[in-house]
Design an enzyme around this catalytic site. Structure first.
Site, short mmCIF file in Angstrom:
data_model
loop_
_atom_site.label_atom_id
_atom_site.label_comp_id
_atom_site.label_asym_id
_atom_site.label_seq_id
_atom_site.Cartn_x
_atom_site.Cartn_y
_atom_site.Cartn_z
CG ASN A 12 4.97 -39.73 19.15
OD1 ASN A 12 5.49 -40.05 18.19
ND2 ASN A 12 3.54 -39.32 19.12
CD1 TRP A 13 11.66 -38.67 19.77
CD2 TRP A 13 13.42 -39.86 18.27
NE1 TRP A 13 12.85 -38.96 20.20
CE2 TRP A 13 13.84 -39.68 19.49
CE3 TRP A 13 13.71 -40.37 17.11
CZ2 TRP A 13 15.01 -40.13 19.58
CZ3 TRP A 13 15.21 -41.22 17.48
CH2 TRP A 13 15.92 -40.81 18.71
CE LYS A 14 3.86 -35.90 18.94
NZ LYS A 14 2.57 -34.95 19.37
CG HIS A 99 -0.69 -39.70 18.43
ND1 HIS A 99 -1.06 -38.27 18.07
CD2 HIS A 99 0.15 -39.60 19.45
CE1 HIS A 99 -0.54 -37.19 18.86
NE2 HIS A 99 0.33 -38.20 19.57
CD GLU A 171 -0.38 -38.62 23.77
OE1 GLU A 171 0.58 -38.01 24.21
OE2 GLU A 171 -0.92 -38.79 22.65
CB SER A 222 2.49 -29.69 27.01
OG SER A 222 1.89 -29.56 25.92
N GLY A 243 6.58 -36.46 23.31
CA GLY A 243 6.64 -36.06 21.97
C GLY A 243 7.83 -35.07 21.86
P1 PGA Z 1 3.91 -33.71 23.09
O1 PGA Z 1 3.21 -34.73 22.23
O2 PGA Z 1 4.60 -34.30 24.31
O3 PGA Z 1 4.78 -32.93 22.30
O4 PGA Z 1 2.70 -32.87 23.87
C1 PGA Z 1 2.65 -35.93 22.98
C2 PGA Z 1 2.23 -36.77 21.94
O5 PGA Z 1 1.32 -36.35 21.34
O6 PGA Z 1 2.55 -38.06 21.77
#
Ligand code: PGA
Length: 264
Positions: A12-14, A99, A171, A222, A243
């Site tokens: 998930n590249w946000k 999300h 999550e 994380s 992410g």
């Molecule tokens: P993260 O994000 O790996 O940076 O904690 C995961 C997510 O929210 O999809």
């Protein structure tokens, strides 16, 4: 064919990468995972909307899937700034919905998330539905009711036969990182596994054990190459949603290889 779902790693590249960076990262991911993706493990990259077409083009013909980070529940209409299934069809085969960053920032409700998941399924797109408790809910002992509520809304909306094409991600909101190199505390892997078991039970109560066993349920929060092992080694955890650590292609490749190793 074995009924155990194939493990999957979702990137998930946000809103971390710019346009050119996303394209470069997609190229690097394609090269680094050429011999791994699609061979015992699935890999899906979810870039930001504006770069979807370019990333999809880079990954066309590879075994790496493409997803979007959200989807509108309606087919079309007066929805400023939103994106319909018609706009992503042919480019994305997956869509993250619900999300926690969207639930929090845009007040997305369980009903809306369920509607998005249903729209995705009806359009041939696999929904990746995120659920998880906030720190406050956890401290108030509300983790289980929160997960039950969020997961029930989704599984009730989806037909039993669609579970094989759907994904659920546990999550914990408090475990999501604050950016690359800024991990948050994670739950103990045993705890995550137990809660993933609860999510599978919610699906089984609605659609039966067989259908529920085909639903892929992942952990997210994380995750990096160093921490992913204990989460993905546990039975019942079908992969991870990553992410921050997924934005560096070398790190995404290392995570993928580690998940594959744990599942082999
Ligand atoms: P993260 O994000 O790996 O940076 O904690 C995961 C997510 O929210 O999809």
């Amino acid at each position: 064919m074995s009924d155990t779902p194939r493990p999957i790693v979702i990137a998930n590249w946000k809103m971390y990468l710019g346009y050119a960076e996303s394209v470069r990262a997609a190229r690097a991911v394609r090269t680094l995972l050429a011999r791994t993706a699609g061979r015992g493990i699935d890999v899906v990259v979810c870039p930001a909307f504006p770069v979807l077409e370019s990333v999809a083009q880079v990954l066309r013909g590879s075994r790496i899937g493409v997803g979007v980070q959200d989807l509108h529940p309606e087919a079309a209409g007066p929805y400023t700034g939103d994106v319909s299934v018609a706009l992503v069809r042919g480019r994305a085969r997956f869509a993250i919905v619900g999300h926690s960053e969207r639930r929090r920032a845009y007040g997305e409700t369980d009903a809306l998330v369920a509607a998005k998941a249903l729209r995705a399924i009806r359009s041939g797109i696999s929904p990746i539905v995120c659920v998880g408790e906030t720190l406050e809910e956890r401290e108030q002992g509300e983790t289980i009711p929160t997960l039950r509520r969020q997961a029930s809304a989704v599984v009730a909306a989806l037909p039993a036969l669609s579970l094989v094409r759907s994904l659920l991600v546990y999550e914990p909101v408090w475990a999501i990182s604050r950016g690359p190199g800024k991990p948050s505390p994670q739950p103990r892997p045993e705890e995550a596994v137990q809660l993933i078991g609860l999510l599978r039970k919610v699906a089984a109560d609605r659609h039966g054990t067989k259908a529920a066993s085909r639903l892929r349920i992942l952990y997210g929060g994380s995750v990096d190459a160093r921490t992913v092992g204990p989460f993905s080694a546990e039975p019942g955890v079908d992969g991870v949603l990553v992410g921050a650590a997924s934005t560096a292609p070398v790190s995404l490749a290392a995570i993928t290889r580690e998940v594959l190793r744990c599942h082999s």
